[in-house]
Scaffold this motif. Structure first.
Motif, short mmCIF file in Angstrom:
data_model
loop_
_atom_site.label_atom_id
_atom_site.label_comp_id
_atom_site.label_asym_id
_atom_site.label_seq_id
_atom_site.Cartn_x
_atom_site.Cartn_y
_atom_site.Cartn_z
N GLN A 111 0.82 -1.21 0.00
CA GLN A 111 0.00 0.00 0.00
C GLN A 111 0.85 1.26 0.00
O GLN A 111 0.37 2.34 -0.31
CB GLN A 111 -0.93 0.00 1.19
CG GLN A 111 -0.21 0.16 2.52
CD GLN A 111 -1.17 0.28 3.66
OE1 GLN A 111 -2.35 0.50 3.46
NE2 GLN A 111 -0.66 0.14 4.86
N SER A 166 3.40 3.83 -4.90
CA SER A 166 2.54 4.77 -5.63
C SER A 166 1.80 4.00 -6.72
O SER A 166 2.42 3.46 -7.63
CB SER A 166 3.40 5.87 -6.24
OG SER A 166 2.58 6.83 -6.85
N PRO A 167 0.47 3.93 -6.64
CA PRO A 167 -0.26 3.10 -7.60
C PRO A 167 -0.35 3.75 -8.98
O PRO A 167 -0.36 4.97 -9.12
CB PRO A 167 -1.64 2.97 -6.96
CG PRO A 167 -1.78 4.16 -6.10
CD PRO A 167 -0.39 4.51 -5.64
N THR A 168 -0.44 2.92 -10.00
CA THR A 168 -0.64 3.38 -11.37
C THR A 168 -1.82 2.62 -11.97
O THR A 168 -2.12 1.50 -11.57
CB THR A 168 0.61 3.13 -12.24
OG1 THR A 168 0.89 1.74 -12.23
CG2 THR A 168 1.80 3.91 -11.72
N TYR A 169 -2.48 3.25 -12.92
CA TYR A 169 -3.58 2.64 -13.64
C TYR A 169 -3.40 2.95 -15.11
O TYR A 169 -3.37 4.13 -15.49
CB TYR A 169 -4.92 3.17 -13.13
CG TYR A 169 -6.11 2.51 -13.78
CD1 TYR A 169 -6.42 1.19 -13.49
CD2 TYR A 169 -6.91 3.20 -14.66
CE1 TYR A 169 -7.50 0.57 -14.07
CE2 TYR A 169 -8.00 2.59 -15.25
CZ TYR A 169 -8.29 1.28 -14.96
OH TYR A 169 -9.35 0.67 -15.55
N LEU A 170 -3.24 1.92 -15.92
CA LEU A 170 -2.96 2.05 -17.35
C LEU A 170 -1.72 2.90 -17.60
O LEU A 170 -1.66 3.70 -18.52
CB LEU A 170 -4.16 2.64 -18.09
CG LEU A 170 -5.44 1.79 -18.09
CD1 LEU A 170 -6.58 2.55 -18.75
CD2 LEU A 170 -5.21 0.46 -18.78
N LEU A 227 -1.53 7.47 -10.32
CA LEU A 227 -2.77 7.98 -9.72
C LEU A 227 -2.54 9.21 -8.85
O LEU A 227 -3.48 9.94 -8.56
CB LEU A 227 -3.44 6.88 -8.89
CG LEU A 227 -4.03 5.73 -9.70
CD1 LEU A 227 -4.72 4.74 -8.78
CD2 LEU A 227 -5.01 6.23 -10.73
N TYR A 283 -11.89 2.68 -2.93
CA TYR A 283 -11.10 2.48 -4.16
C TYR A 283 -10.49 3.77 -4.67
O TYR A 283 -10.35 3.98 -5.87
CB TYR A 283 -11.94 1.82 -5.26
CG TYR A 283 -12.51 0.51 -4.82
CD1 TYR A 283 -11.70 -0.60 -4.61
CD2 TYR A 283 -13.88 0.38 -4.58
CE1 TYR A 283 -12.22 -1.80 -4.18
CE2 TYR A 283 -14.41 -0.81 -4.14
CZ TYR A 283 -13.57 -1.90 -3.95
OH TYR A 283 -14.09 -3.08 -3.52
N THR A 284 -10.16 4.67 -3.78
CA THR A 284 -9.48 5.90 -4.18
C THR A 284 -8.10 5.93 -3.53
O THR A 284 -7.78 5.12 -2.67
CB THR A 284 -10.27 7.16 -3.78
OG1 THR A 284 -10.51 7.12 -2.38
CG2 THR A 284 -11.58 7.26 -4.53
N PHE A 285 -7.32 6.90 -3.93
CA PHE A 285 -5.93 7.00 -3.49
C PHE A 285 -5.74 8.34 -2.82
O PHE A 285 -6.14 9.38 -3.36
CB PHE A 285 -5.01 6.85 -4.70
CG PHE A 285 -3.58 7.16 -4.41
CD1 PHE A 285 -2.85 6.37 -3.56
CD2 PHE A 285 -2.97 8.25 -4.99
CE1 PHE A 285 -1.53 6.66 -3.29
CE2 PHE A 285 -1.66 8.55 -4.73
CZ PHE A 285 -0.94 7.75 -3.89
#
Length: 193
Positions: free
Chosen positions: A8, A11-15, A19, A91-93
């Motif tokens: 957690q 740093s998350p990424t999407y496509l 984010l 489901y948010t960052f």
């Protein structure tokens, strides 16, 4: 696929899009845009009332010289408040859980206060480097220690803020995992957890 509890903190990424960039840009949509109409809709009126009240509360204890900081402090507060409130949605960052954002906000504000303090009141600013009543042999060592602590302060505060924010998320994840593992063995304990 087994994930670590500490994933957690990444740093998350999407496509391929980080984010954190989307989460930093999204709160700007919530800010009122200036208009030349006398009457606005209810949302803009409510936002303007909230901003005016916060600014009034912010300026109440400050002398008139500190009123020039009202715009930057109010906008920073609204920005951080909206980012953290958006982070409460599922489901948010939340970008403030990242050390890079906290340090990116802490260092410029710390540097501004140090530079303005040195410029406006150099004697008082330098006087904080040496406590009153220090013995003569300790003065050079104490000045070096206090200078190092002055420069480490934004790093320490940024790390503390990040750790406090992520500790809550980690604790929630640990409790949820424990409840999920306890569900087949002790259902009542899992429900209570």
């Amino acid at each position: 696929m087994t994930l670590s509890f500490f994933d957690q903190f990444m740093s998350p990424t999407y496509l391929g899009i980080p984010l954190i960039a989307i989460a930093l840009v999204f709160p700007w949509i919530l800010y009122p845009s200036p208009s030349n109409r006398w009457l606005n809709n209810r949302l803009i009126t409510l936002q303007s009332w909230f901003i005016n009240r916060f600014t009034q509360q912010l300026l109440l204890p400050l002398n008139p010289g500190g009123h020039k900081w009202a715009l930057i402090l109010t906008s920073l507060m609204i920005f951080l408040l909206s980012m953290n409130l958006l982070g409460l949605l599922p489901y948010t960052f939340t970008p403030t859980t990242q050390l890079s954002l906290n340090m990116g906000l802490a260092v410029p504000f710390w540097l501004a206060t140090v530079i303005i303090g040195m410029r406006n009141q150099p004697t008082a600013a330098l006087g904080h480097l040496l406590p009153e009543g220090t013995p003569m042999p300790l003065i050079p060592v104490l000045i070096i220690i206090e200078t190092i602590s002055l420069f480490i302060r934004p790093l320490a505060l940024g790390v503390r803020l990040t750790a406090n924010l992520t500790a809550g998320h980690l604790l929630i994840q640990l409790i949820a995992t424990a409840a999920f593992v306890l569900l087949p063995m002790m259902t009542t304990v899992a429900i209570l957890t």
